[in-house]
Design a protein around this motif. Structure first.
Motif, PDB file in Angstrom:
ATOM      1  N   UNK A  73       0.820  -1.211   0.000  1.00 31.17           N
ATOM      2  CA  UNK A  73       0.000   0.000   0.000  1.00 31.17           C
ATOM      3  C   UNK A  73       0.857   1.267   0.000  1.00 31.17           C
ATOM      4  N   UNK A  74       2.157   1.115  -0.065  1.00 28.80           N
ATOM      5  CA  UNK A  74       3.067   2.264  -0.028  1.00 28.80           C
ATOM      6  C   UNK A  74       3.653   2.529  -1.411  1.00 28.80           C
ATOM      7  N   UNK A  75       4.409   3.605  -1.518  1.00 26.36           N
ATOM      8  CA  UNK A  75       5.023   3.963  -2.799  1.00 26.36           C
ATOM      9  C   UNK A  75       3.939   4.245  -3.833  1.00 26.36           C
ATOM     10  N   UNK A  76       4.067   3.687  -5.023  1.00 27.37           N
ATOM     11  CA  UNK A  76       3.076   3.971  -6.068  1.00 27.37           C
ATOM     12  C   UNK A  76       1.696   3.398  -5.741  1.00 27.37           C
ATOM     13  N   UNK A  77       1.660   2.470  -4.793  1.00 24.28           N
ATOM     14  CA  UNK A  77       0.381   1.885  -4.386  1.00 24.28           C
ATOM     15  C   UNK A  77      -0.475   2.863  -3.582  1.00 24.28           C
ATOM     16  N   UNK A  78       0.092   3.979  -3.175  1.00 27.73           N
ATOM     17  CA  UNK A  78      -0.718   5.020  -2.535  1.00 27.73           C
ATOM     18  C   UNK A  78      -1.558   5.756  -3.578  1.00 27.73           C
ATOM     19  N   UNK A  79      -1.103   5.738  -4.832  1.00 30.49           N
ATOM     20  CA  UNK A  79      -1.761   6.481  -5.909  1.00 30.49           C
ATOM     21  C   UNK A  79      -2.616   5.605  -6.810  1.00 30.49           C
ATOM     22  N   UNK A  80      -2.259   4.338  -6.917  1.00 34.83           N
ATOM     23  CA  UNK A  80      -2.936   3.423  -7.841  1.00 34.83           C
ATOM     24  C   UNK A  80      -2.884   2.006  -7.286  1.00 34.83           C
ATOM     25  N   UNK A  81      -3.987   1.275  -7.456  1.00 32.18           N
ATOM     26  CA  UNK A  81      -3.968  -0.130  -7.033  1.00 32.18           C
ATOM     27  C   UNK A  81      -3.222  -0.999  -8.042  1.00 32.18           C
ATOM     28  N   UNK A  82      -2.954  -0.453  -9.220  1.00 32.56           N
ATOM     29  CA  UNK A  82      -2.311  -1.224 -10.287  1.00 32.56           C
ATOM     30  C   UNK A  82      -1.151  -0.461 -10.933  1.00 32.56           C
ATOM     31  N   UNK A  83      -0.166  -0.058 -10.147  1.00 32.67           N
ATOM     32  CA  UNK A  83       0.915   0.731 -10.744  1.00 32.67           C
ATOM     33  C   UNK A  83       1.745  -0.034 -11.772  1.00 32.67           C
ATOM     34  N   UNK A  84       1.852  -1.340 -11.627  1.00 27.96           N
ATOM     35  CA  UNK A  84       2.614  -2.121 -12.609  1.00 27.96           C
ATOM     36  C   UNK A  84       1.935  -2.118 -13.965  1.00 27.96           C
ATOM     37  N   UNK A  85       0.630  -2.320 -13.979  1.00 27.52           N
ATOM     38  CA  UNK A  85      -0.109  -2.318 -15.249  1.00 27.52           C
ATOM     39  C   UNK A  85      -0.168  -0.909 -15.834  1.00 27.52           C
ATOM     40  N   UNK A  86      -0.287   0.075 -14.957  1.00 26.64           N
ATOM     41  CA  UNK A  86      -0.252   1.464 -15.414  1.00 26.64           C
ATOM     42  C   UNK A  86       1.092   1.768 -16.068  1.00 26.64           C
ATOM     43  N   UNK A  87       2.169   1.294 -15.461  1.00 23.94           N
ATOM     44  CA  UNK A  87       3.508   1.518 -16.013  1.00 23.94           C
ATOM     45  C   UNK A  87       3.659   0.838 -17.379  1.00 23.94           C
ATOM     46  N   UNK A  88       3.151  -0.392 -17.491  1.00 24.06           N
ATOM     47  CA  UNK A  88       3.234  -1.088 -18.779  1.00 24.06           C
ATOM     48  C   UNK A  88       2.441  -0.346 -19.850  1.00 24.06           C
ATOM     49  N   UNK A  89       1.289   0.185 -19.483  1.00 21.78           N
ATOM     50  CA  UNK A  89       0.477   0.950 -20.429  1.00 21.78           C
ATOM     51  C   UNK A  89       1.202   2.226 -20.855  1.00 21.78           C
ATOM     52  N   UNK A  90       1.860   2.882 -19.915  1.00 21.18           N
ATOM     53  CA  UNK A  90       2.610   4.097 -20.227  1.00 21.18           C
ATOM     54  C   UNK A  90       3.752   3.774 -21.177  1.00 21.18           C
ATOM     55  N   UNK A  91       4.477   2.690 -20.923  1.00 21.45           N
ATOM     56  CA  UNK A  91       5.570   2.296 -21.812  1.00 21.45           C
ATOM     57  C   UNK A  91       5.036   2.017 -23.217  1.00 21.45           C
ATOM     58  N   UNK A  92       3.935   1.292 -23.305  1.00 22.48           N
ATOM     59  CA  UNK A  92       3.347   0.991 -24.626  1.00 22.48           C
ATOM     60  C   UNK A  92       2.942   2.271 -25.353  1.00 22.48           C
ATOM     61  N   UNK A  93       2.345   3.209 -24.640  1.00 21.24           N
ATOM     62  CA  UNK A  93       1.975   4.489 -25.256  1.00 21.24           C
ATOM     63  C   UNK A  93       3.217   5.211 -25.758  1.00 21.24           C
ATOM     64  N   UNK A  94       4.265   5.192 -24.961  1.00 22.95           N
ATOM     65  CA  UNK A  94       5.511   5.838 -25.375  1.00 22.95           C
ATOM     66  C   UNK A  94       6.120   5.174 -26.593  1.00 22.95           C
ATOM     67  N   UNK A  95       6.091   3.857 -26.635  1.00 22.02           N
ATOM     68  CA  UNK A  95       6.625   3.130 -27.796  1.00 22.02           C
ATOM     69  C   UNK A  95       5.832   3.500 -29.050  1.00 22.02           C
ATOM     70  N   UNK A  96       4.512   3.544 -28.920  1.00 15.51           N
ATOM     71  CA  UNK A  96       3.672   3.897 -30.070  1.00 15.51           C
ATOM     72  C   UNK A  96       3.991   5.306 -30.568  1.00 15.51           C
ATOM     73  N   UNK A  97       4.152   6.239 -29.644  1.00 14.44           N
ATOM     74  CA  UNK A  97       4.490   7.614 -30.038  1.00 14.44           C
ATOM     75  C   UNK A  97       5.881   7.687 -30.658  1.00 14.44           C
ATOM     76  N   UNK A  98       6.846   7.070 -30.004  1.00 20.74           N
ATOM     77  CA  UNK A  98       8.226   7.119 -30.497  1.00 20.74           C
ATOM     78  C   UNK A  98       8.366   6.459 -31.858  1.00 20.74           C
ATOM     79  N   UNK A  99       7.550   5.445 -32.119  1.00 26.01           N
ATOM     80  CA  UNK A  99       7.627   4.714 -33.388  1.00 26.01           C
ATOM     81  C   UNK A  99       6.710   5.311 -34.456  1.00 26.01           C
ATOM     82  N   UNK A 100       6.024   6.411 -34.123  1.00 22.91           N
ATOM     83  CA  UNK A 100       5.092   7.033 -35.062  1.00 22.91           C
ATOM     84  C   UNK A 100       4.064   6.007 -35.537  1.00 22.91           C
ATOM     85  N   UNK A 101       3.445   5.345 -34.550  1.00 25.61           N
ATOM     86  CA  UNK A 101       2.510   4.258 -34.839  1.00 25.61           C
ATOM     87  C   UNK A 101       1.169   4.522 -34.151  1.00 25.61           C
ATOM     88  N   UNK A 102       0.326   5.369 -34.759  1.00 27.21           N
ATOM     89  CA  UNK A 102      -0.954   5.687 -34.120  1.00 27.21           C
ATOM     90  C   UNK A 102      -1.841   4.468 -33.869  1.00 27.21           C
TER      91      UNK A 102
END
Length: 146
Positions: A73-102
């Motif tokens: 319940x500490x660290x990123x778990x204070x802000x989100x119950x699923x910080x790992x999945x949120x992080x994976x989603x953020x990485x995927x969004x970044x990859x899509x943007x960086x690769x110019x892949x809408x």
């Protein structure tokens, strides 16, 4: 009872997005979004590291195929119950943007829906059985994503 490790779902939909990108007409994103994508990837990786650190501090495994031994319940778990999945989603969004892949960016929505239905729903039932009121209280005070 997970059908596959959670990163597999994100990679599957990211790959599908790149396949659609190859089949569909090229709709270039502005070039500056590639730099934004790189920054988004870095932010996602930082969140993944924070997530791993929080689980280590709580002395519970990050591997969803191993039994949970403590409620984090500490660290990123204070802000989100699923910080790992949120992080994976953020990485995927970044990859899509960086690769110019809408299309890869568009496929993030079904990836998140799949994670919600096949992974998070199961995890939440498991945590409710394991930790009871302690988890229910945490669930009431902490948002699922952000």
């Amino acid at each position: 009872g997970l059908p596959a490790p959670p990163p597999v779902f994100f990679l599957l939909f990211l790959g599908l997005g790149f396949a659609l990108e190859a089949l569909m007409p090229d709709n270039d994103l502005p070039a500056w979004l590639q730099w934004v994508g790189a920054a988004v990837i870095a932010a996602g990786i930082a969140l993944l590291l924070w997530f791993e650190l929080a689980l280590r501090r709580a002395r519970t495994p990050a591997n969803p195929f191993k039994p949970t031994t403590a409620l984090a319940t500490e660290g990123p778990y204070r802000l989100s119950r699923n910080p790992g999945y949120l992080a994976m989603a953020i990485v995927c969004a970044g990859v899509a943007l960086a690769a110019d892949a809408p299309w890869a960016l568009v496929m993030l929505a079904p990836a998140l829906a799949t994670i919600q239905l096949l992974v998070i729903a199961r995890e939440e039932r498991y945590l409710e059985r394991l930790f009871g009121e302690e988890y229910l209280s945490y669930k009431r005070r902490t948002r699922r994503w952000i």
